[in-house]
Design a protein around this motif. Structure first.
Motif, PDB file in Angstrom:
ATOM      1  N   LEU A 803       0.831  -1.204   0.000  1.00 19.21           N
ATOM      2  CA  LEU A 803       0.000   0.000   0.000  1.00 19.21           C
ATOM      3  C   LEU A 803       0.863   1.251   0.000  1.00 19.21           C
ATOM      4  CD1 LEU A 803      -2.781   1.347   0.279  1.00 19.21           C
ATOM      5  CD2 LEU A 803      -2.540   1.125   2.778  1.00 19.21           C
ATOM      6  N   PHE A 804       1.920   1.238   0.808  1.00 20.77           N
ATOM      7  CA  PHE A 804       2.811   2.397   0.865  1.00 20.77           C
ATOM      8  C   PHE A 804       3.445   2.643  -0.506  1.00 20.77           C
ATOM      9  CE2 PHE A 804       6.663   4.740   1.574  1.00 20.77           C
ATOM     10  CZ  PHE A 804       6.410   5.561   2.664  1.00 20.77           C
ATOM     11  N   GLN A 805       3.952   1.586  -1.090  1.00 20.48           N
ATOM     12  CA  GLN A 805       4.628   1.730  -2.379  1.00 20.48           C
ATOM     13  C   GLN A 805       3.678   2.161  -3.487  1.00 20.48           C
ATOM     14  OE1 GLN A 805       6.235  -2.208  -2.445  1.00 20.48           O
ATOM     15  NE2 GLN A 805       8.011  -1.693  -1.161  1.00 20.48           N
ATOM     16  N   SER A 806       2.438   1.669  -3.462  1.00 14.89           N
ATOM     17  CA  SER A 806       1.448   2.081  -4.465  1.00 14.89           C
ATOM     18  C   SER A 806       1.101   3.556  -4.304  1.00 14.89           C
ATOM     19  CB  SER A 806       0.183   1.230  -4.335  1.00 14.89           C
ATOM     20  OG  SER A 806       0.463  -0.124  -4.581  1.00 14.89           O
ATOM     21  N   GLY A 807       0.919   3.980  -3.020  1.00 17.58           N
ATOM     22  CA  GLY A 807       0.572   5.377  -2.767  1.00 17.58           C
ATOM     23  C   GLY A 807       1.650   6.328  -3.230  1.00 17.58           C
ATOM     24  N   TRP A 808       2.929   5.979  -2.941  1.00 15.28           N
ATOM     25  CA  TRP A 808       4.009   6.883  -3.384  1.00 15.28           C
ATOM     26  C   TRP A 808       4.211   6.805  -4.903  1.00 15.28           C
ATOM     27  CZ3 TRP A 808       9.967   6.325  -3.084  1.00 15.28           C
ATOM     28  CH2 TRP A 808      10.552   7.580  -3.378  1.00 15.28           C
ATOM     29  N   PHE A 809       3.999   5.625  -5.496  1.00 19.17           N
ATOM     30  CA  PHE A 809       4.114   5.488  -6.947  1.00 19.17           C
ATOM     31  C   PHE A 809       3.168   6.448  -7.658  1.00 19.17           C
ATOM     32  CE2 PHE A 809       2.563   3.658 -10.919  1.00 19.17           C
ATOM     33  CZ  PHE A 809       3.732   3.367 -11.597  1.00 19.17           C
ATOM     34  N   VAL A 810       1.903   6.478  -7.221  1.00 18.44           N
ATOM     35  CA  VAL A 810       0.912   7.341  -7.876  1.00 18.44           C
ATOM     36  C   VAL A 810       1.218   8.808  -7.604  1.00 18.44           C
ATOM     37  CG1 VAL A 810      -1.529   7.971  -7.951  1.00 18.44           C
ATOM     38  CG2 VAL A 810      -0.861   5.561  -7.850  1.00 18.44           C
ATOM     39  N   GLU A 811       1.466   9.148  -6.337  1.00 23.90           N
ATOM     40  CA  GLU A 811       1.739  10.557  -6.006  1.00 23.90           C
ATOM     41  C   GLU A 811       2.997  11.051  -6.684  1.00 23.90           C
ATOM     42  OE1 GLU A 811       3.813  13.782  -4.075  1.00 23.90           O
ATOM     43  OE2 GLU A 811       4.436  11.674  -3.952  1.00 23.90           O
ATOM     44  N   ALA A 854      -2.036   1.103 -10.658  1.00 19.51           N
ATOM     45  CA  ALA A 854      -2.118   0.929  -9.210  1.00 19.51           C
ATOM     46  C   ALA A 854      -3.457   0.347  -8.778  1.00 19.51           C
ATOM     47  CB  ALA A 854      -1.883   2.265  -8.512  1.00 19.51           C
ATOM     48  N   GLN A 855      -4.503   0.625  -9.539  1.00 16.59           N
ATOM     49  CA  GLN A 855      -5.849   0.234  -9.136  1.00 16.59           C
ATOM     50  C   GLN A 855      -6.394  -0.961  -9.910  1.00 16.59           C
ATOM     51  OE1 GLN A 855      -5.809   2.222  -6.276  1.00 16.59           O
ATOM     52  NE2 GLN A 855      -8.021   2.358  -6.611  1.00 16.59           N
ATOM     53  N   GLY A 856      -5.880  -1.192 -11.113  1.00 17.06           N
ATOM     54  CA  GLY A 856      -6.496  -2.164 -12.002  1.00 17.06           C
ATOM     55  C   GLY A 856      -5.973  -3.577 -11.835  1.00 17.06           C
ATOM     56  N   ALA A 857      -6.261  -4.391 -12.855  1.00 13.65           N
ATOM     57  CA  ALA A 857      -5.957  -5.817 -12.802  1.00 13.65           C
ATOM     58  C   ALA A 857      -4.466  -6.097 -12.856  1.00 13.65           C
ATOM     59  CB  ALA A 857      -6.657  -6.519 -13.965  1.00 13.65           C
ATOM     60  N   LEU A 858      -3.669  -5.146 -13.349  1.00  4.98           N
ATOM     61  CA  LEU A 858      -2.230  -5.360 -13.474  1.00  4.98           C
ATOM     62  C   LEU A 858      -1.449  -4.980 -12.218  1.00  4.98           C
ATOM     63  CD1 LEU A 858      -1.625  -4.033 -17.112  1.00  4.98           C
ATOM     64  CD2 LEU A 858      -1.855  -6.406 -16.358  1.00  4.98           C
ATOM     65  N   PHE A 862       2.896  -5.844 -10.699  1.00  2.42           N
ATOM     66  CA  PHE A 862       3.947  -4.923 -10.264  1.00  2.42           C
ATOM     67  C   PHE A 862       4.035  -4.838  -8.739  1.00  2.42           C
ATOM     68  CE2 PHE A 862       2.645  -3.526 -14.511  1.00  2.42           C
ATOM     69  CZ  PHE A 862       3.871  -3.480 -15.156  1.00  2.42           C
ATOM     70  N   ARG A 863       3.387  -5.834  -8.063  1.00  2.00           N
ATOM     71  CA  ARG A 863       3.414  -5.942  -6.593  1.00  2.00           C
ATOM     72  C   ARG A 863       2.889  -4.668  -5.938  1.00  2.00           C
ATOM     73  NH1 ARG A 863       9.165  -8.467  -5.051  1.00  2.00           N
ATOM     74  NH2 ARG A 863       8.171  -8.463  -2.983  1.00  2.00           N
ATOM     75  N   MET A 864       1.824  -4.133  -6.520  1.00  2.00           N
ATOM     76  CA  MET A 864       1.124  -3.000  -5.927  1.00  2.00           C
ATOM     77  C   MET A 864      -0.274  -3.441  -5.525  1.00  2.00           C
ATOM     78  SD  MET A 864       2.278   0.382  -8.111  1.00  2.00           S
ATOM     79  CE  MET A 864       2.034  -0.254  -9.758  1.00  2.00           C
ATOM     80  N   GLN A 865      -0.944  -2.627  -4.704  1.00  2.00           N
ATOM     81  CA  GLN A 865      -2.308  -2.949  -4.294  1.00  2.00           C
ATOM     82  C   GLN A 865      -3.179  -1.710  -4.399  1.00  2.00           C
ATOM     83  OE1 GLN A 865      -1.150  -4.038  -0.107  1.00  2.00           O
ATOM     84  NE2 GLN A 865      -2.847  -2.680   0.460  1.00  2.00           N
TER      85      GLN A 865
END
Length: 900
Positions: A803-811, A854-858, A862-865
């Motif tokens: 979750l942390f990594q997904s949040g920083w990836f998008v921001e 970050a949100q979709g099926a892929l 990339f080990r994101m949630q």
């Protein structure tokens, strides 16, 4: 030109920048007092005095010329071509396009990634390097091919005598390509021909040759089959020699080829141009400084990231992969591609404006140029002499003077220069004077440069002959005894002589070339006249000529001045004519410096003086090169416009060398740009295009350096307190790839008008200042995101690192995309300055893709949630705050340091 000056200039051309052993081979005699001459010069001196029969024996030739078989055999030693800068083989050109600091660094990173098994990073970096290299290679090859096609359009030939063995030695005149000439060929030269090789004259008829291509002298010289002064140790001064690259102005000659290709004076001058590399331009120096700035940053940050994560996390392999990803992220691997694609786009735009770009780097230098050095003739002026005035000795218009000048020019058979052509353009006089029937030519006293005058003797009626003389004022005055005042001839007293010179001086101040016209009435007792008959003449008046300025010159100069480009005129002409032209085209002249005075100044003093001077007159080619060099040494980006062999060293020495399609090949080889139209208006359009190109390049570099530096600081901060990696190597590489893809559209972006109105130059110090200001600001909002994810969403354990990594990836990616719009302009984005639609489409598309990943099926790949719904308001608040802070910091930065 005085011999010592000529010898010094040629020695400068031959020797400057060459290895010592080459200097010895190409040197001219050290002095005119009998020192041993070097091989090339001595051989020419020897050829000049030999009797024709000895010449033929030495060269294995004969007056009837060589046979086709003999010429073909000798051609095996090499064609009659100058060793210009030969085109690189395709593989060498490809290697040249690849070799720059970033490509080499990225290749090393790709190799490391490959060895560590990081296939995505290897492919990503390889694609970036390959695309940028190939794009540059293709564009430069197209430009060079276009330049070669220009040269191929001119198929020059020479008239040679060939002995036809099949017809018992019958000699035939044949036209053969110049490159097929060999030593021993017998040539026929006539008016308008280019001398295709170094030749010894066998016979001449009123032969005048322009040697400006070699010596810079504007006036033609008369040539003879025999040497008049064998004491002259400079081959260029020998009457019986003509040289490759010179042109026949008038008359005709039979000549024997004694040197071809590199074994000519022209070839030696060309060698001076082609030996050694070009000096680094402002663009190349700027790119290299930026490259090494970012490389130093990467080399400093990557080891710190490795040590920090390896020590705190304990997984050194994962830390090494993450440090490698950070190194890739810190390196703007798109820089070569963005630079090349932006320059290629500029090259295409310039081609529509009749400009062929030979070197892509030159486009940015076009925009950075703030001093343009140009010749006067053909650039400011029409390169077409017109008869401006015809007056009596008191400055009053007098049609009789025009009629006399017309008769002189019409009947002479010797040197018909541009002044004669201008007189003969008054074709209406031919009918009015009935020159075909009313007048008949009796004799002619040809022009020579000792007397600087020529005369024709005409018979109008059987009761007298009329001698009409025209030439330089002082030389004509020497043989005048009276002056014409209305219908009367008055004695040439001291007072009248002073008044005549004052009238001529006034015409000179108006930029006019003054030619005096005088007459003498003689009894019709003989048919042959000589120099002794040019005595006791009556001065009738003056004809005055002008090379009129082009209609487009004045508006072009105004446009260049409005764009911050100072124009300096470098000419071999005299200062009075040049000043007149400058006044007519509206070029303010702040100072005048004459060539003979340049040698008295050291480089530092001359550079300071050159900055304050607009007009440089009576220059030699060496003076032009030196002026370009000292101006560059003082930090100026200098362009030089030239089209002769004399201009080639200055063309190579300038930041941007500009030539025209009608220039000599050596000048086109030395130039960076070739104009299909010799016009300053074309240059002004090119300057604007160059600035547009540079502005877009600067956008990318600012975005890349500030964003990458900010990311590095964020990584360091996160690595110091997080129990897990702030982002996985694959995620960091993916974020970097998406951001790079969004920036591909930058070359197609528009540019604010104020950035096109003044020169744009590289400022690595300013870039570093920009990076230190805007990079940490993005880190502050990255840290704000970390705190929100850690405390609000409790992503504070290794189990929640996705979750942390997904949040920083998008921001991180969305904030970088916003930077594209925030930093592309000093104005308020979206409101005062809107990006071009390709940039808008690219950033919106990449932003949507980031959210989907970050949100979709892929996301799992990339080990994101998926991020929770209440994360998005926090993200919007962070991004809005970031935009407000960037705009505020931008306003302060502009006020404090400026934006360009």
């Amino acid at each position: 030109m005085h011999f010592d000056r000529l010898r010094e200039n040629l020695l400068d051309f031959f020797n400057k920048g060459q290895p010592a052993r080459q200097r010895r081979r190409l040197a001219l005699p050290d002095s005119p007092r009998g020192a041993a001459a070097e091989p090339l010069a001595q051989a020419l001196l020897d050829w000049s005095v030999l009797e024709p029969q000895v010449l033929f024996e030495r060269l294995g030739s004969r007056r009837e010329g060589l046979s086709e078989a003999e010429a073909g055999e000798r051609l095996g030693a090499g064609p009659n071509e100058i060793d210009q800068q030969r085109a690189l083989p395709w593989w060498a050109h490809l290697w040249f396009c690849y070799c720059n600091p970033f490509n080499l660094l990225l290749s090393v990173l790709a190799l490391i990634a490959c060895l560590t098994g990081d296939l995505p990073a290897t492919l990503l970096i390889g694609v970036m390097v390959g695309v940028s290299t190939l794009l540059r290679f293709v564009q430069e090859k197209r430009s060079n091919d276009a330049a070669e096609r220009l040269k191929a359009m001119v198929g020059n030939t020479a008239t040679v005598f060939r002995a036809d063995e099949a017809e018992s030695g019958l000699t035939r005149r044949r036209e053969v390509p110049i490159r097929q000439l060999v030593a021993g060929d017998v040539l026929w030269l006539s008016a308008g021909d280019m001398v295709p090789a170094d030749v010894r004259l066998l016979s001449t008829k009123d032969l005048f040759v322009s040697q400006a291509a070699l010596t810079g002298e504007s006036l033609p010289v008369e040539k003879f089959a025999q040497v008049r002064d064998a004491r002259q140790d400079n081959p260029l001064e020998r009457d019986s020699l003509c040289f490759m690259g010179t042109t026949v102005v008038s008359g005709s000659a039979l000549a024997l080829v004694v040197g071809t290709g590199a074994r000519t004076f022209f070839g030696a001058l060309a060698a001076r141009t082609c030996i050694g590399g070009r000096p680094s331009t402002a663009f190349q120096a700027g790119i290299n400084k930026v490259s090494w700035l970012l490389i130093r940053l990467m080399l400093a940050m990557a080891p710190v990231v490795l040590l920090l994560n390896g020590y705190t996390k304990g997984d050194w392999l994962q830390a090494a992969l993450f440090a490698l990803a950070v190194a890739v992220g810190l390196t703007p691997e798109m820089l070569p591609l963005i630079v090349t694609s932006t320059l290629a786009k500029g090259a295409v735009a310039l081609s529509r404006r009749k400009v062929i770009v030979k070197r892509l780097d030159a486009i940015q230098n076009f925009g950075a140029m703030h001093i343009l050095c140009t010749d006067k003739t053909g650039t400011l002026t029409q390169d077409r002499i017109v008869l401006e005035r015809h007056t009596d000795v008191y400055g009053m218009v007098d049609d009789r003077v025009l009629q006399l000048a017309f008769l002189n020019s019409y009947h002479q058979t010797g040197l018909k220069n541009l002044l004669d052509v201008a007189v003969l353009e008054h074709a209406e006089l031919r009918q009015a004077l009935r020159v075909d029937s009313r007048y008949h030519k009796v004799d002619e006293i040809p022009f020579d440069f000792a007397r600087r005058r020529m005369s024709v003797v005409l018979g109008e009626r059987d009761d007298h002959h009329l001698l009409i003389c025209k030439g330089a004022l002082e030389e004509v005055l020497e043989v005048c005894a009276t002056v014409r005042h209305q219908a009367c001839a008055e004695p040439l007293t001291g007072a009248r002589l002073e008044h005549i010179r004052a009238v001529a001086e006034a015409l000179n101040r108006d930029g006019l070339r003054v030619v005096a016209v005088a007459t003498r009435t003689l009894p019709p007792s003989r048919e042959t006249y000589g120099l002794d008959d040019e005595q006791g003449l009556c001065l009738d008046g003056f004809i005055a000529f002008l090379d009129p300025p082009k209609e487009t010159t004045a508006p072009a100069l105004r446009a260049l001045a409005a764009n911050g480009v100072a124009v300096k005129v470098l000419t071999g002409d005299n200062e009075r004519v040049s000043l007149k032209v400058c006044r007519d085209v509206g070029l303010p002249v702040e100072g005048v410096l004459l060539g003979p005075k340049l040698d008295a100044y050291g480089d530092a003093e001359l550079g300071e003086l050159a900055e304050r001077t607009t007009l440089f007159a009576k220059l030699t080619p060496a003076h032009k090169e030196r002026l370009v060099r000292v101006l560059r040494a003082r930090g100026h980006v200098v362009g030089f416009l030239g089209d002769g062999i004399n201009d080639a060293p200055a063309l190579r020495g300038a930041d941007i060398g500009i030539s025209v399609d009608s220039a000599v090949d050596i000048a086109k080889e030395a130039a960076d740009l070739i104009l299909l139209e010799k016009s300053l208006m074309v240059l002004e359009e090119g300057v604007v295009e160059g600035r547009r190109t540079f502005a877009n390049l600067l956008k990318y570099i600012r975005m890349a350096t500030s964003a990458n530096f900010g990311n590095a600081l964020s990584v360091l901060a996160a690595s110091a307190f997080l129990p897990f990696l702030p982002m996985l190597p694959l995620q960091l590489l993916l974020q970097n790839l998406l951001y790079d893809l969004a920036q591909i559209a930058i070359p197609f972006d528009g540019v604010d008008a104020e950035l096109l109105r003044r020169p744009q130059q590289w400022n690595p110090e300013g870039l570093g200042r920009f990076m230190l200001c805007f990079g940490p600001l993005s880190s502050l909002f990255d840290i704000a995101t970390f705190l929100v994810l850690w405390f609000v969403f409790e992503a504070n354990t290794p189990a929640q690192q996705g979750l942390f990594q997904s949040g920083w990836f998008v921001e991180g990616l969305l904030s970088q995309l916003l930077v594209v719009h925030m930093i592309r302009t000093r104005r308020i984005p979206f409101l005062q300055s809107r990006a071009a639609w390709p940039v808008l489409a690219a950033t919106l598309g990449i932003g949507a893709l980031a959210v989907f990943l970050a949100q979709g099926a892929l996301a799992h790949s990339f080990r994101m949630q998926a991020l929770p719904a209440d994360y998005w308001p926090w993200l919007a608040l962070i991004l809005v705050g970031y935009m407000v802070m960037v705009q505020g910091l931008k306003g302060w930065f502009v006020r404090r340091f400026g934006w360009a």
